[in-house]
Design an enzyme around this catalytic site. Sequence first.
Site, PDB file in Angstrom:
ATOM      1  CB  ILE A  42      11.214  28.836  26.992  1.00 52.10           C
ATOM      2  CG1 ILE A  42      11.501  29.506  25.640  1.00 52.10           C
ATOM      3  CG2 ILE A  42      12.503  28.404  27.687  1.00 52.10           C
ATOM      4  CD1 ILE A  42      12.272  30.817  25.742  1.00 52.10           C
ATOM      5  CB  THR A  67      19.005  33.812  16.111  1.00 52.87           C
ATOM      6  OG1 THR A  67      19.495  32.496  15.867  1.00 52.87           O
ATOM      7  CG2 THR A  67      18.935  34.061  17.613  1.00 52.87           C
ATOM      8  CG  ASP A 107      21.375  44.933  16.638  1.00 56.26           C
ATOM      9  OD1 ASP A 107      21.072  43.741  16.879  1.00 56.26           O
ATOM     10  OD2 ASP A 107      22.007  45.268  15.622  1.00 56.26           O
ATOM     11  CE1 TYR A 130      16.016  37.389  16.321  1.00 53.77           C
ATOM     12  CE2 TYR A 130      16.883  39.485  15.541  1.00 53.77           C
ATOM     13  CZ  TYR A 130      16.942  38.420  16.415  1.00 53.77           C
ATOM     14  OH  TYR A 130      17.913  38.384  17.378  1.00 53.77           O
TER      15      TYR A 130
END
Length: 296
Positions: A42, A67, A107, A130
């Site tokens: 992407i 991740t 979060d 991240y």
Amino acid sequence: MTGHRTRVVITGASGQLGQTLLQVLPTEQYELIALTRAELDISDESVLRARLSEMRPQAIVNAAAYTSVDAAETDDLAARAANATGPKNLARWVAENDAWLLHVSTDFVFSGRNWRPYTPDDQTDPLSIYGRTKLEGELHVRYLAPQHSLVLRTSWVYSEFGKNFVRTMLKLMIEKDGLTVVADQLGAPSSTHGLARCIGAALEKRPLGIMHWQDSGVASWYDFAMAIQDEALAVGLLDKAIPIVPIPTSGYPTPAKRPPYSVMDTTDTVKTLNVQPAYWRHELREVINRLAAVSR
């Protein structure tokens, strides 16, 4: 609408959320096009535009992300490509083509210093690369496609697929005589199955803005590890219990800083989508049962 299925592209389809969505979303309602990173990067805008213009999806669920929280501290270019540039490219395409994007976020966009559940409009303040790259992705989506997108933040995601805390813990519990687990970071474990149900409800209603989703309740990583061991013993995935000792964050230094508190308020999501999160221990039991069924 009889006979008309919504065409939905799922990016990052080989990840744990992607695999769960392919199991959970009803194929009589959705024509699902699953694209792995190998099939669609992407962050490559020209390739992305060509592929999407060929497929003409009405909706995209972006489950593609970098991740590896600690690896991102030294691999920020790859983290930014997946977590910021990719969502920017998707947002631009949906806005130009009157489609809808559900972008999954985290979060980790919060500092964790609130000590009360975070609402979608609370101040963001990521502590790690991240978290920063995920926030950049959110901002691109909100800025480029405000009328064509939903940012859905979630936390502590796990499933029977891929690499996650549950599968890592089970492996260590078989290999080790004892474990130490951080007990002063609080959040809510979220099964991909609950998350996929939420995404299914969102695909039907196509809300805009930012929403939060996690399973109900609160846990520390230590609580989570203890529960994993208990549930795995109950179904015979583990032969014996090992001692698990709670330690402070300072006792387990990591390259990336984590939010000490990342419980999120799901009130708006529950009301808007009419979908109720299950208690995290119950969702964990379901995943452990699935793992046990596979291992038999």
